[in-house]
Design a protein around this motif. Structure first.
Motif, PDB file in Angstrom:
ATOM      1  N   TYR A  91     -32.609 -87.524 -69.697  1.00 36.76           N
ATOM      2  CA  TYR A  91     -32.007 -86.209 -69.901  1.00 36.76           C
ATOM      3  C   TYR A  91     -30.591 -86.383 -70.425  1.00 36.76           C
ATOM      4  O   TYR A  91     -29.928 -87.361 -70.111  1.00 36.76           O
ATOM      5  CB  TYR A  91     -31.977 -85.420 -68.594  1.00 36.76           C
ATOM      6  CG  TYR A  91     -33.349 -85.218 -68.018  1.00 36.76           C
ATOM      7  CD1 TYR A  91     -34.143 -84.175 -68.445  1.00 36.76           C
ATOM      8  CD2 TYR A  91     -33.875 -86.100 -67.085  1.00 36.76           C
ATOM      9  CE1 TYR A  91     -35.418 -83.994 -67.948  1.00 36.76           C
ATOM     10  CE2 TYR A  91     -35.145 -85.930 -66.582  1.00 36.76           C
ATOM     11  CZ  TYR A  91     -35.908 -84.879 -67.017  1.00 36.76           C
ATOM     12  OH  TYR A  91     -37.173 -84.716 -66.545  1.00 36.76           O
ATOM     13  N   ALA A 143     -27.123 -81.636 -69.295  1.00 38.02           N
ATOM     14  CA  ALA A 143     -28.305 -80.820 -68.992  1.00 38.02           C
ATOM     15  C   ALA A 143     -28.561 -80.657 -67.501  1.00 38.02           C
ATOM     16  O   ALA A 143     -29.692 -80.487 -67.087  1.00 38.02           O
ATOM     17  CB  ALA A 143     -29.519 -81.435 -69.653  1.00 38.02           C
ATOM     18  N   ARG A 144     -27.540 -80.663 -66.692  1.00 42.70           N
ATOM     19  CA  ARG A 144     -27.741 -80.571 -65.246  1.00 42.70           C
ATOM     20  C   ARG A 144     -28.487 -79.307 -64.833  1.00 42.70           C
ATOM     21  O   ARG A 144     -29.287 -79.319 -63.919  1.00 42.70           O
ATOM     22  CB  ARG A 144     -26.413 -80.648 -64.523  1.00 42.70           C
ATOM     23  CG  ARG A 144     -25.848 -82.021 -64.565  1.00 42.70           C
ATOM     24  CD  ARG A 144     -24.674 -82.148 -63.665  1.00 42.70           C
ATOM     25  NE  ARG A 144     -24.367 -83.565 -63.537  1.00 42.70           N
ATOM     26  CZ  ARG A 144     -23.370 -84.014 -62.855  1.00 42.70           C
ATOM     27  NH1 ARG A 144     -22.558 -83.190 -62.242  1.00 42.70           N
ATOM     28  NH2 ARG A 144     -23.159 -85.301 -62.782  1.00 42.70           N
ATOM     29  N   TYR A 148     -30.819 -77.714 -66.430  1.00 46.22           N
ATOM     30  CA  TYR A 148     -32.239 -77.775 -66.767  1.00 46.22           C
ATOM     31  C   TYR A 148     -32.949 -78.974 -66.154  1.00 46.22           C
ATOM     32  O   TYR A 148     -34.170 -78.982 -66.051  1.00 46.22           O
ATOM     33  CB  TYR A 148     -32.425 -77.815 -68.278  1.00 46.22           C
ATOM     34  CG  TYR A 148     -32.074 -76.524 -68.952  1.00 46.22           C
ATOM     35  CD1 TYR A 148     -32.744 -75.348 -68.636  1.00 46.22           C
ATOM     36  CD2 TYR A 148     -31.061 -76.469 -69.902  1.00 46.22           C
ATOM     37  CE1 TYR A 148     -32.422 -74.163 -69.246  1.00 46.22           C
ATOM     38  CE2 TYR A 148     -30.738 -75.278 -70.520  1.00 46.22           C
ATOM     39  CZ  TYR A 148     -31.423 -74.133 -70.190  1.00 46.22           C
ATOM     40  OH  TYR A 148     -31.094 -72.955 -70.801  1.00 46.22           O
ATOM     41  N   ARG A 149     -32.219 -79.994 -65.754  1.00 44.76           N
ATOM     42  CA  ARG A 149     -32.841 -81.226 -65.288  1.00 44.76           C
ATOM     43  C   ARG A 149     -33.784 -80.978 -64.108  1.00 44.76           C
ATOM     44  O   ARG A 149     -34.927 -81.404 -64.125  1.00 44.76           O
ATOM     45  CB  ARG A 149     -31.782 -82.245 -64.910  1.00 44.76           C
ATOM     46  CG  ARG A 149     -32.398 -83.538 -64.473  1.00 44.76           C
ATOM     47  CD  ARG A 149     -31.364 -84.577 -64.167  1.00 44.76           C
ATOM     48  NE  ARG A 149     -32.074 -85.782 -63.768  1.00 44.76           N
ATOM     49  CZ  ARG A 149     -31.544 -86.741 -63.087  1.00 44.76           C
ATOM     50  NH1 ARG A 149     -30.273 -86.691 -62.752  1.00 44.76           N
ATOM     51  NH2 ARG A 149     -32.250 -87.786 -62.744  1.00 44.76           N
ATOM     52  N   ARG A 150     -33.317 -80.284 -63.097  1.00 49.31           N
ATOM     53  CA  ARG A 150     -34.148 -80.033 -61.914  1.00 49.31           C
ATOM     54  C   ARG A 150     -35.387 -79.212 -62.288  1.00 49.31           C
ATOM     55  O   ARG A 150     -36.486 -79.475 -61.814  1.00 49.31           O
ATOM     56  CB  ARG A 150     -33.333 -79.315 -60.848  1.00 49.31           C
ATOM     57  CG  ARG A 150     -34.161 -79.047 -59.598  1.00 49.31           C
ATOM     58  CD  ARG A 150     -33.328 -78.514 -58.483  1.00 49.31           C
ATOM     59  NE  ARG A 150     -32.551 -79.637 -57.964  1.00 49.31           N
ATOM     60  CZ  ARG A 150     -31.423 -79.498 -57.279  1.00 49.31           C
ATOM     61  NH1 ARG A 150     -30.942 -78.314 -57.050  1.00 49.31           N
ATOM     62  NH2 ARG A 150     -30.796 -80.553 -56.818  1.00 49.31           N
ATOM     63  N   LEU A 200     -37.840 -81.497 -64.174  1.00 50.77           N
ATOM     64  CA  LEU A 200     -38.456 -82.437 -63.236  1.00 50.77           C
ATOM     65  C   LEU A 200     -39.535 -81.751 -62.413  1.00 50.77           C
ATOM     66  O   LEU A 200     -40.607 -82.320 -62.187  1.00 50.77           O
ATOM     67  CB  LEU A 200     -37.397 -83.045 -62.315  1.00 50.77           C
ATOM     68  CG  LEU A 200     -36.494 -84.103 -62.933  1.00 50.77           C
ATOM     69  CD1 LEU A 200     -35.329 -84.423 -62.001  1.00 50.77           C
ATOM     70  CD2 LEU A 200     -37.267 -85.362 -63.265  1.00 50.77           C
ATOM     71  N   THR A 207     -41.025 -86.048 -65.812  1.00 52.26           N
ATOM     72  CA  THR A 207     -40.273 -87.159 -65.237  1.00 52.26           C
ATOM     73  C   THR A 207     -40.192 -88.287 -66.269  1.00 52.26           C
ATOM     74  O   THR A 207     -41.026 -88.372 -67.177  1.00 52.26           O
ATOM     75  CB  THR A 207     -40.961 -87.665 -63.959  1.00 52.26           C
ATOM     76  OG1 THR A 207     -42.311 -88.019 -64.269  1.00 52.26           O
ATOM     77  CG2 THR A 207     -40.955 -86.604 -62.872  1.00 52.26           C
ATOM     78  N   GLU A 247     -33.908 -75.876 -73.395  1.00 50.92           N
ATOM     79  CA  GLU A 247     -34.614 -76.800 -72.520  1.00 50.92           C
ATOM     80  C   GLU A 247     -35.056 -78.043 -73.289  1.00 50.92           C
ATOM     81  O   GLU A 247     -34.948 -79.158 -72.789  1.00 50.92           O
ATOM     82  CB  GLU A 247     -35.825 -76.116 -71.900  1.00 50.92           C
ATOM     83  CG  GLU A 247     -35.465 -74.980 -70.973  1.00 50.92           C
ATOM     84  CD  GLU A 247     -36.641 -74.118 -70.612  1.00 50.92           C
ATOM     85  OE1 GLU A 247     -36.562 -73.486 -69.541  1.00 50.92           O
ATOM     86  OE2 GLU A 247     -37.625 -74.051 -71.375  1.00 50.92           O
ATOM     87  N   ALA A 305     -32.383 -80.575 -73.839  1.00 58.32           N
ATOM     88  CA  ALA A 305     -31.992 -81.315 -72.631  1.00 58.32           C
ATOM     89  C   ALA A 305     -32.782 -82.609 -72.475  1.00 58.32           C
ATOM     90  O   ALA A 305     -32.333 -83.525 -71.810  1.00 58.32           O
ATOM     91  CB  ALA A 305     -32.175 -80.436 -71.411  1.00 58.32           C
ATOM     92  N   LEU A 306     -33.957 -82.695 -73.098  1.00 54.06           N
ATOM     93  CA  LEU A 306     -34.810 -83.864 -72.985  1.00 54.06           C
ATOM     94  C   LEU A 306     -34.460 -84.924 -74.021  1.00 54.06           C
ATOM     95  O   LEU A 306     -34.294 -84.630 -75.194  1.00 54.06           O
ATOM     96  CB  LEU A 306     -36.273 -83.491 -73.209  1.00 54.06           C
ATOM     97  CG  LEU A 306     -37.062 -82.946 -72.048  1.00 54.06           C
ATOM     98  CD1 LEU A 306     -38.437 -82.518 -72.531  1.00 54.06           C
ATOM     99  CD2 LEU A 306     -37.174 -83.938 -70.938  1.00 54.06           C
TER     100      LEU A 306
END
Length: 75
Positions: free
Chosen positions: A17, A21-22, A24-26, A29, A34, A66, A69-70
């Motif tokens: 990530y 992107a904090r 969107y990270r959660r 996941l 993952t 989103e 963020a990846l």
């Protein structure tokens, strides 16, 4: 490489990530994205938002924010 750099039909894997992107990270996941998870691009909307991917046996649509963020690697 980011998700938006891939075309329809291409496969990739989640590499990580982006540091910014904090938010969107959660969320990503919890949706099964993952690190190391493979996916395939199934559709991209005409304006590029959203992007539909097939991951872990289901289809998932991601908005541009989103998808940015990846970090992905092409397979």
């Amino acid at each position: 490489m980011t998700l938006k750099e891939l075309s329809v039909g291409e496969t990739g894997a989640v590499a990580g990530y982006t540091p910014s992107a904090r938010a969107y990270r959660r969320k990503l996941l919890s949706m099964g994205l993952t690190p190391g998870t493979e996916f395939r691009i199934t559709r991209i909307a005409p304006m590029g938002d959203p992007v539909e991917i097939q991951v872990r046996g289901f289809k998932l649509s991601l908005r541009r924010d989103e998808a940015d963020a990846l970090q992905v690697e092409k397979r």
